[in-house]
Write a protein that holds these residues in place. Structure first.
Motif, PDB file in Angstrom:
ATOM      1  N   ALA A  48       9.706 -24.559 -83.382  1.00  0.00           N
ATOM      2  CA  ALA A  48       9.760 -24.713 -84.839  1.00  0.00           C
ATOM      3  C   ALA A  48      10.569 -23.593 -85.470  1.00  0.00           C
ATOM      4  O   ALA A  48      11.365 -23.824 -86.400  1.00  0.00           O
ATOM      5  N   ARG A  49      10.388 -22.369 -84.999  1.00  0.00           N
ATOM      6  CA  ARG A  49      11.149 -21.232 -85.531  1.00  0.00           C
ATOM      7  C   ARG A  49      12.638 -21.393 -85.259  1.00  0.00           C
ATOM      8  O   ARG A  49      13.480 -21.080 -86.104  1.00  0.00           O
ATOM      9  N   ARG A  50      12.971 -21.875 -84.091  1.00  0.00           N
ATOM     10  CA  ARG A  50      14.381 -22.114 -83.778  1.00  0.00           C
ATOM     11  C   ARG A  50      14.983 -23.139 -84.735  1.00  0.00           C
ATOM     12  O   ARG A  50      16.112 -22.984 -85.205  1.00  0.00           O
ATOM     13  N   THR A  51      14.231 -24.196 -85.015  1.00  0.00           N
ATOM     14  CA  THR A  51      14.708 -25.231 -85.923  1.00  0.00           C
ATOM     15  C   THR A  51      14.987 -24.660 -87.309  1.00  0.00           C
ATOM     16  O   THR A  51      15.925 -25.081 -88.001  1.00  0.00           O
ATOM     17  N   TRP A 100      14.116 -24.825 -69.755  1.00  0.00           N
ATOM     18  CA  TRP A 100      13.307 -26.016 -69.477  1.00  0.00           C
ATOM     19  C   TRP A 100      12.119 -26.154 -70.437  1.00  0.00           C
ATOM     20  O   TRP A 100      11.297 -27.048 -70.291  1.00  0.00           O
ATOM     21  N   THR A 101      12.062 -25.279 -71.441  1.00  0.00           N
ATOM     22  CA  THR A 101      10.908 -25.167 -72.341  1.00  0.00           C
ATOM     23  C   THR A 101      11.315 -25.340 -73.796  1.00  0.00           C
ATOM     24  O   THR A 101      10.570 -25.919 -74.587  1.00  0.00           O
ATOM     25  N   LEU A 102      12.482 -24.819 -74.156  1.00  0.00           N
ATOM     26  CA  LEU A 102      12.971 -24.831 -75.534  1.00  0.00           C
ATOM     27  C   LEU A 102      14.260 -25.642 -75.592  1.00  0.00           C
ATOM     28  O   LEU A 102      14.635 -26.313 -74.641  1.00  0.00           O
ATOM     29  N   GLY A 103      14.935 -25.575 -76.714  1.00  0.00           N
ATOM     30  CA  GLY A 103      16.203 -26.261 -76.858  1.00  0.00           C
ATOM     31  C   GLY A 103      16.034 -27.686 -77.356  1.00  0.00           C
ATOM     32  O   GLY A 103      14.982 -28.302 -77.193  1.00  0.00           O
ATOM     33  N   THR A 104      17.101 -28.187 -77.968  1.00  0.00           N
ATOM     34  CA  THR A 104      17.091 -29.530 -78.533  1.00  0.00           C
ATOM     35  C   THR A 104      18.365 -30.275 -78.149  1.00  0.00           C
ATOM     36  O   THR A 104      19.392 -29.672 -77.829  1.00  0.00           O
ATOM     37  N   VAL A 105      18.278 -31.574 -78.210  1.00  0.00           N
ATOM     38  CA  VAL A 105      19.387 -32.411 -77.783  1.00  0.00           C
ATOM     39  C   VAL A 105      20.603 -32.280 -78.699  1.00  0.00           C
ATOM     40  O   VAL A 105      21.724 -32.607 -78.298  1.00  0.00           O
TER      41      VAL A 105
END
Length: 317
Positions: A48-51, A100-105
């Protein structure tokens, strides 16, 4: 015979680091000192923070022409984000990074837009399942399914049979695993070229990953161990080639470009994997950028643009 790769010692010299890269690294570490401990928040809050842009990775513009489709996967539908021009010249299959835990398409949209606009590639990014909610082999299984779909559907959907593949960090790991799976499980070697940026290829940790320590420079030793613990939850052997592709038989894989910065905890992973790629009889290029941190090609620092320009030139062929 494969063309040899070389490592220029000058890339590791302190005076080779661009001042802008040096300044950006200081900025990254200062930001990290002001931020809460990532591992005290839990994956959902970090995502959520990354977003919201509360991470070293700026919230970049999203492609206005991207569309989402779903394909059958091993445990339900796998969403794919497609950025495609008219009459594509190739299909580029992309696996995003994030341990393998974070990141978005959609996090790589700006770079995929460049591939679509400047090279005419149809770019397909895979929204694979993330750990710790979905540990190994969930993510690799989704990526394998996406690769098989691209092999089957590229000609009919995009009008081209030229296939390319790549990713950064965990995405580079998933790229290598997928290439080996296609060859060994399906007898397929369909991809013409591979882009492997700052990958993690040894879950037992290479020397640079072990010795890097814990400076807050995008990725450190503690992060690597925590990401691996999220990904591997069922006693997998760390030297299993499907877990650590550095240990795989790499024969018959496509030409690849390997990219890494000298301030990356995973630099040994790239140096070792590039050497093994060549030793297996494959073609490879290696670029090592002075002073750059992990996945610097996604960061606003001076080495990023020229490094990605070289990746694009390699993929264009």
């Amino acid at each position: 015979m494969s063309r040899p790769i070389s490592i220029d010692p000058a890339a590791f010299a302190e005076d080779a680091v661009p001042e802008g890269t040096r300044d950006y690294n200081r900025k990254l570490m200062a930001q990290a000192r002001m931020a809460p401990d990532t591992w005290s928040l839990g994956p959902a809050e970090v995502r959520a923070r990354r977003t919201r842009g509360l991470s070293p990775f700026i919230v970049e513009p999203k492609s206005e022409r991207a569309e989402t489709i779903e394909i059958p996967g091993p445990r339900g539908p796998v969403p794919l984000r497609v950025i495609a021009p008219e009459n594509p010249t190739a299909v580029y299959l992309q696996f995003h990074g994030g341990g393998w835990t974070l990141g978005t398409v959609d996090q790589d949209d700006p770079r995929l837009e460049r591939l679509a606009s400047e090279l005419g590639f149809a770019c397909v990014s895979v929204d694979y399942r993330l750990a710790p909610e979905h540990p190994y082999p969930a993510g690799p299984d989704d990526c394998e399914a996406a690769a098989l779909w691209v092999v089957r559907e590229a000609a009919a959907r995009f009008g081209t049979e030229r296939l390319l593949i790549g990713g950064e960090s965990a995405g580079a790991h998933l790229t290598a695993v997928t290439l080996v799976r296609l060859r060994d499980r399906h007898g397929l070697t369909p991809f013409a070229r591979a882009n492997l940026t700052a990958g993690s290829y040894d879950m037992g940790l290479t020397p640079s990953a072990r010795r890097f320590g814990n400076p807050a420079l995008v990725l450190n030793t503690r992060d690597i161990r925590m990401f691996a613990a999220n990904f591997l939850q069922n006693g997998e052997k760390l030297d299993d080639p499907d877990v650590s592709p550095l240990y795989a038989d790499l024969k018959g894989l496509p030409p690849a470009i390997f990219t890494v910065g000298t301030n990356d905890a995973l630099i040994d992973d790239t140096l070792f994997m590039a050497a093994r790629w060549i030793a297996a009889g494959n073609e490879a290029e290696l670029q090592v950028l002075p002073g750059s941190a992990h996945v610097f090609t996604s960061l606003p620092e001076p080495n990023a643009r020229p490094a990605y320009d070289r990746v694009m030139a390699f993929l264009k062929g």
